[in-house]
Design an enzyme around this catalytic site. Structure first.
Site, PDB file in Angstrom:
ATOM      1  N   ASP A   3      79.352  15.482  52.707  1.00 47.89           N
ATOM      2  CA  ASP A   3      77.898  15.529  52.078  1.00 47.89           C
ATOM      3  C   ASP A   3      76.665  15.424  52.790  1.00 47.89           C
ATOM      4  O   ASP A   3      76.577  15.063  54.064  1.00 47.89           O
ATOM      5  CB  ASP A   3      77.993  14.121  51.238  1.00 47.89           C
ATOM      6  CG  ASP A   3      78.742  14.006  50.037  1.00 47.89           C
ATOM      7  OD1 ASP A   3      79.140  14.884  49.701  1.00 47.89           O
ATOM      8  OD2 ASP A   3      79.193  13.115  49.412  1.00 47.89           O
ATOM      9  N   LYS A  25      74.552  17.403  48.230  1.00 48.57           N
ATOM     10  CA  LYS A  25      73.801  17.331  47.065  1.00 48.57           C
ATOM     11  C   LYS A  25      72.516  16.365  47.388  1.00 48.57           C
ATOM     12  O   LYS A  25      72.679  15.362  47.713  1.00 48.57           O
ATOM     13  CB  LYS A  25      74.362  16.935  45.867  1.00 48.57           C
ATOM     14  CG  LYS A  25      75.581  17.790  45.508  1.00 48.57           C
ATOM     15  CD  LYS A  25      76.127  17.212  44.054  1.00 48.57           C
ATOM     16  CE  LYS A  25      77.418  17.824  43.797  1.00 48.57           C
ATOM     17  NZ  LYS A  25      78.736  17.925  44.755  1.00 48.57           N
ATOM     18  N   MET A  36      69.168   5.246  44.788  1.00 48.49           N
ATOM     19  CA  MET A  36      68.529   6.416  44.243  1.00 48.49           C
ATOM     20  C   MET A  36      67.378   6.222  43.259  1.00 48.49           C
ATOM     21  O   MET A  36      67.393   6.927  42.325  1.00 48.49           O
ATOM     22  CB  MET A  36      69.602   7.317  43.604  1.00 48.49           C
ATOM     23  CG  MET A  36      70.703   7.906  44.741  1.00 48.49           C
ATOM     24  SD  MET A  36      72.070   8.820  43.877  1.00 48.49           S
ATOM     25  CE  MET A  36      72.896   7.620  43.026  1.00 48.49           C
TER      26      MET A  36
END
Length: 249
Positions: free
Chosen positions: A40, A62, A177
């Protein structure tokens, strides 16, 4: 060889939040003998340096607005690699099962007949506050903690987070996030009953050498972010435990 019969296992390995010292021994051992590693975006360079030099390394990371591979493409890639290689590692930042879509990947791999094992990792929601001197629970201050995604579009984990209910149900709130949705989050938490003076800490690149923190209140944090240019990736810690930093550091 019959290419429809998997010959290898896929290991969903949690890389932890960034400090290579927080990588588990089991995870490190798998990286050192892996044939393929699909990793990742938030996996730190120090962790990537542990990978077997002969292994095929594939970036499937991502980041907001910059997706290397779609989720279904990543899963299909793992299935294909397991047909030809004994040890395929899916290396995920933090813990695979904490907002890491590890459960989805595991289900799809099992449905395809692939053997899967999960190696947990230390999640940023615990490690980043710890490195910043903020315990997420503390006797007499907080006996409950809630972990929630602040980026509701990320994987559609829970597209309707009930922030007002969360404001009433937990003494410490850790948001993953959440930088881009911070105005909405702080507004809804206050609408749910939290005082505008409730302390909040934003911790960027937690546990890495470049870790940075920004501390304010629910009422002032957005202005502080704009003034300082504070950016993702970061976790937010909300609650009275933030005030303990002054005692612990």
């Amino acid at each position: 060889m019959n290419q429809t019969t998997p010959v290898g296992n896929v290991y969903l390995v949690g890389a932890g939040p960034g400090d290579p010292g927080l990588m588990t021994l089991k995870g490190k051992g798998l990286l050192e003998c892996a044939d393929v590693v699909v990793y990742d975006a938030l996996v730190s360079p120090a962790i990537l340096a542990m990978i077997n030099p002969q292994a095929e390394q594939i970036n499937a990371g991502k980041r907001r607005g910059r997706h290397s591979k779609a989720q279904d493409e990543t899963t299909q890639l793992l299935i294909e690699k397991a047909q030809d290689h004994a040890i395929v590692v899916r290396l995920k930042g933090g813990d695979p099962f904490v907002f890491g879509r590890g459960g989805e990947e595991m289900a799809d791999l099992r449905a395809a007949g692939i053997a899967v094992e999960v190696i947990p990792g230390i999640t940023a929601g615990i490690a980043a506050p710890a490195y910043a001197g903020i315990p997420v629970t503390h006797r007499g201050v907080s006996c409950s903690v809630t972990f929630v995604t602040g980026h509701e579009a990320a994987g559609k984990y829970c597209p309707q987070v009930n922030w007002r209910a969360i404001a009433q149900s937990s003494e410490t709130i850790v948001v993953y996030m959440g930088i881009h949705n911070l105005p909405t989050i702080t507004h809804e938490l206050q609408a749910g009953g939290l005082s505008p003076d409730t302390p909040i800490a934003l911790i960027r690149w937690g546990t890495r050498p470049e870790q940075a923190e920004l501390i304010a209140t629910l009422a002032t944090i957005q202005a502080a972010v704009e003034q300082s240019g504070f950016e993702a990736p970061a976790v937010a810690v909300i609650g009275s435990v933030v005030n303990l930093q002054a005692q612990l550091l």
